[in-house]
Design an enzyme around this catalytic site. Sequence first.
Site: not given
Lengths: 727, 727
Positions: B195, B237, B318, B391, B419
């Site tokens: 992003r 992540n 996720e 989100d 984003e």
Amino acid sequence: MITMMAKIGKIIFFSFLLSVFLGCQVTKAEDGYRLWLRYDKIENATLLKEYRSEINGIIIQQDSPTIEAAKSEIVKGLKGLLDTSMPVRSSISGEHSSIIVGTPKGSELIASLNLDKKLADINDEGFLIEERKINGNNHIVIAANSDIGVLYGVFNFLRQLQTNKDIRGISIKSEPKIKHRILDHWDNLDRTVERGYAGLSLWQWSKLPEYKAPRYTDYARANASIGINGAVLNNVNADPRILTKQFIKKAAALADVFRPYGIKVYFSANFYAPMRIGGLKTADPLNPKVREWWKQKVDQIYKYIPNFGGFLVKANSEGQPGPADYNRTHAQGANVMAEALKPHGGIVMWRAFVYNAGGEDRAKEAYDEFVPLDGKFDDNVILQVKNGPIDFQPREPFHPLFGALKKTNTMMELQVTQEYFGFSNHLTYLGPLYQEVLDSDTYAKGKGSTVAKVIEGKVYDYNQTGIAGVANTGNDRNWTNHPFAQANWFVFGRMAWNPTLSSENIADDWIRMTFTNNEKFIKPVKAMMMKSREAGVKYREPLGLAHLCIQGQHYGPAPWTVDMPRRDWTAVYYHRADSVGIGFDRTKTGSNAVEQYHEPVQSEFRNLKSTPDKLLLWFHHVPWDYKMNSGRTLWQQLVHEYYEGVDMVRNMQKTWNSVEGLIDQERYQHVKSLLKIQEHDAVWWRNACVLYFQTFSKRPIPDQYEKPSHTLEYYKKLEHTKYYEHN
Amino acid sequence: MITMMAKIGKIIFFSFLLSVFLGCQVTKAEDGYRLWLRYDKIENATLLKEYRSEINGIIIQQDSPTIEAAKSEIVKGLKGLLDTSMPVRSSISGEHSSIIVGTPKGSELIASLNLDKKLADINDEGFLIEERKINGNNHIVIAANSDIGVLYGVFNFLRQLQTNKDIRGISIKSEPKIKHRILDHWDNLDRTVERGYAGLSLWQWSKLPEYKAPRYTDYARANASIGINGAVLNNVNADPRILTKQFIKKAAALADVFRPYGIKVYFSANFYAPMRIGGLKTADPLNPKVREWWKQKVDQIYKYIPNFGGFLVKANSEGQPGPADYNRTHAQGANVMAEALKPHGGIVMWRAFVYNAGGEDRAKEAYDEFVPLDGKFDDNVILQVKNGPIDFQPREPFHPLFGALKKTNTMMELQVTQEYFGFSNHLTYLGPLYQEVLDSDTYAKGKGSTVAKVIEGKVYDYNQTGIAGVANTGNDRNWTNHPFAQANWFVFGRMAWNPTLSSENIADDWIRMTFTNNEKFIKPVKAMMMKSREAGVKYREPLGLAHLCIQGQHYGPAPWTVDMPRRDWTAVYYHRADSVGIGFDRTKTGSNAVEQYHEPVQSEFRNLKSTPDKLLLWFHHVPWDYKMNSGRTLWQQLVHEYYEGVDMVRNMQKTWNSVEGLIDQERYQHVKSLLKIQEHDAVWWRNACVLYFQTFSKRPIPDQYEKPSHTLEYYKKLEHTKYYEHN
């Protein structure tokens, strides 16, 4: 009682001015963005005075986007170099000495100077720079047959000043010896760059065509300044979407920016595009619908990009689709595109980089594939052949296809980006590599049939000539990340213009333009650059070894690699070390690849004794105790080379330390930091390879060498834990 | 016969000087690199004179890396703004009016000024700026309890000059209301940015720790200038390798650069790190070996980074691993890391962004998961909660976890990167979004329990407070690509320091610092900025709609998305359009998510009539013919909103066209090009959504609106052919 106030009063008065420098940092930073086009004031006062007396103005009598670019450049250049605003006039004025710029067609003044004969002697992109007396005053004439020649002449002239040449009585005649001088950008549409180590792609696709970043113009200026006249915008592993209308329009915006600078845009085309974006059920080049699709597609491209250059194609290579999928030949594949491009003057550059899994010797395959097709390609196809038969290794012999194709236009592909040379972390001046291959004699038509002459179309009469370099540019501020990697872009362009130039002279120009004209800096740094490629060979793959790198990543050493989907992707396939010796036997007892070379090259390589040390293990499997010319055994020599490579890097560090203060701190520190990484990596390569090969040779590392600081197991593990970004 | 020479002589004499400007372009380019820290000479002559009379020198009596940074900044700032080199003295000299900078501990002069009481009133990062008469002369004192406070004060003072404030009798007292003010970089170790839309990661991992790019310092300066005091270096992540010694050493080099600027570095930690890089067979947080591993790892980090901030963790979200994999709670997972960090003063920021496939309402899940864990987290854990329950949508109600956790430190996560707001192509000033959520009243402890107060730790007594923004920076020259995206970085920092500031006043500061103090520019451009977020909501997801974007990419519209691995990744899950109406029923007849809010918020949202239009479809499924406050039916209102969104963008274009010439061409043209893209995309969103929702409403687009130029099928296809780079 001493009050606080009084106490303060007693503090010794002490003031200091911080340097004015601080305030200027932001605007005057030597961040490398300007590349070699730095037009800072000439430091040598005598020379500055001389230049100023010889240049009082600029005369231009014509106009076009390219002439506008030339005008803007010379005004900007002289403003910086001479620190005076130079008047641009349309005629000679009084006693002034001017730079007279133009073509006979566009300028009556140029036309009046009787340059016809000289101009007839150079091609459309060439130029003359001459001192001429007119009405009793000396003027400097920059003349050409075309506007782009004028621009090239202007850049050449500015280079004379930047490198502090004496311009009295100047007389230069120059023309490119190769027609298509191209940068291949392996840039993906998501802006990642395959084998790119300087940031993202320069092309901001998501903002094109609306936003034309100023950087595009500076990219074009840099290329034009060294004679590059083409840019393949996208990766040879081609995303078919580059051929959609959306991307054609985006590319057209780039083409518009590049056009005044003589730079054509090209696309890498995906052979399956007729299916992937065209909706056809086949991409068979002999299918009439496919032929028609390519014709329509090309016509559409030319509607948006009238000077479109053509296609670059990687077909049936490393998983890319191609004509073989339909049992068609490479010629049939290339010709379907060539046919579509022909009416518009476009070309197809068809890559010869093909090799099948399971072949006995990867080095032989391109030759075996393409020699039988000689004469089958349309005349606007050029076969694009890498400098060596494998893949841009630190050292390879020249590719046997050079000199093997009498009826097929053949161009050369070089790598400017340092895929196998330490990415943008290592200092490696590639000029000597380019020169080595260009100077190689193929003997295709007897002595003097150098690779350079082949690609100039002088050995066989090619109607299209070309040379391509895989670009090392990215959106990093200084374009290439390693400050010295800029030199590889520079030397590629200069040698593309004239393959017989000396890489050392080009390094000299580059250092002067990029850093300083101070001889104290130039001499040691030039020597360092000239040795740097050899250093890179020695600490990685000396004596003709190749492909010992970590697979996929290609940065660090992994000579032990044995487990890969294809044998010819392993390291052991290439070095073939065993208890007897090391090296790939390419003589009759082996793959006999040597037979692909003309005599006497073939015999030279076939014969162990006449094979140069630097290519020994490329052509021969040699016993560990074989006596080398040096008197050392092969094993001793191999160890010696690896250690010498590291020593050379340490000497580069010493050299660099010795020039501190002669240039700006910003670039000085940057290079110094990167040399530290390079020294570390060179030791890593050396230790990993020497320890690994020792498991076969079973011979000691002679005592005079420093002992490897870790075990072989450590280095094997490092392959998996060491991490380097891929862009 | 007229000879050529004579002819030339007759050509009318005409010469022109090209502007000096040309020669300066390279060094004076307004390329946006300087952000809001532009220290160009004050243009208002009267003011410049005044400032110069009030500032004749700088007095600093102490030294430290942070004080050195402050000194360097004020010298550089004043050199640029006042165009005079300012002497730095260690004591008051004669009749001069000086800037006196320091802490009572480090400076006898500051200690003598009786500021103790005032300084006792502010925290360690706060500062005072005051005019003080000393020995009959006016001086400006920048005082703080700590060195970092001094640096913040210096930046604040420079801002006063940059924004042309009257500094006579200046009196400023400021302190941050939130302790941890952090940029979260979603940067991968290969330098791609999740992003991120402004190039590659700023961190050149492959060249660290050896090469510390000058840009790292400018990054730190920019952050310190707006009060940001932390940076999570890598993506949530998380690649476990960030925790290897190799990367710790690289990060330590960054930490060294950032430390003088008060910025701590943090890592995103992968919950499986004990297995992935530690060689353990489990990552169960209750396993003693795992506990020991985290302890050892943290100890190792602090060896290299003594002021390391701590970890950010995305767990069981996720696809990321987490404690639930071992049937442990989030609290058990967080506490194992917190325990290791505790002795060093480090914190764990544990993300509340969790949602399971198949839940009835994704908006409810974080609340349901974490409220039962209230009180179970160690006191150096902070739960990091996104501004809204889904989100980072263009508009969401505030997250119900704000005000729900009495015994769990709770911080807010905002997105600075766009984003869901057109990447770096669209102009969207996010200040009003931040302000909207911060000003929202949770009523957790009655009226006035705003979200801002919750995260300041004033509603419940949190011992750690924080706010994080997902960064929009990259290696593009101007940091954020869209020139106006810089404003989002700026407003995030300013509001992190003080959540009650007005986003409009911050925009005013930003425009003055970044562009000009010319009111003719400020007024229209500020108005444009203030409306830009609402425009972005209207042309995408008006009236409380959400998540209508193309999945994965998140740029363009795809309200028809129905086929995804998870229901809550589809668009239809969110809008629930049918023949009756549109919207997600979150009242009792639906998911009853409203019950997660305190009264009277709960009732406001539960009741169709009292729910604000802007959140209507977030909470209610509303019939197409429902009469809105405007008098329009819902369908008419929906259409109206979409068209209004496009009109607002067109008005932004008009505004921008009207200010041409008031700023530099480089940034002017850049923004103008991007607004063209934005207008195009706004129409794309509008047409796609209106045509799609019309298939349910079966009602016409009223005649007064321009007809969509394409069919719904065209826009559906566009989803797949339209291509935007992801970085």
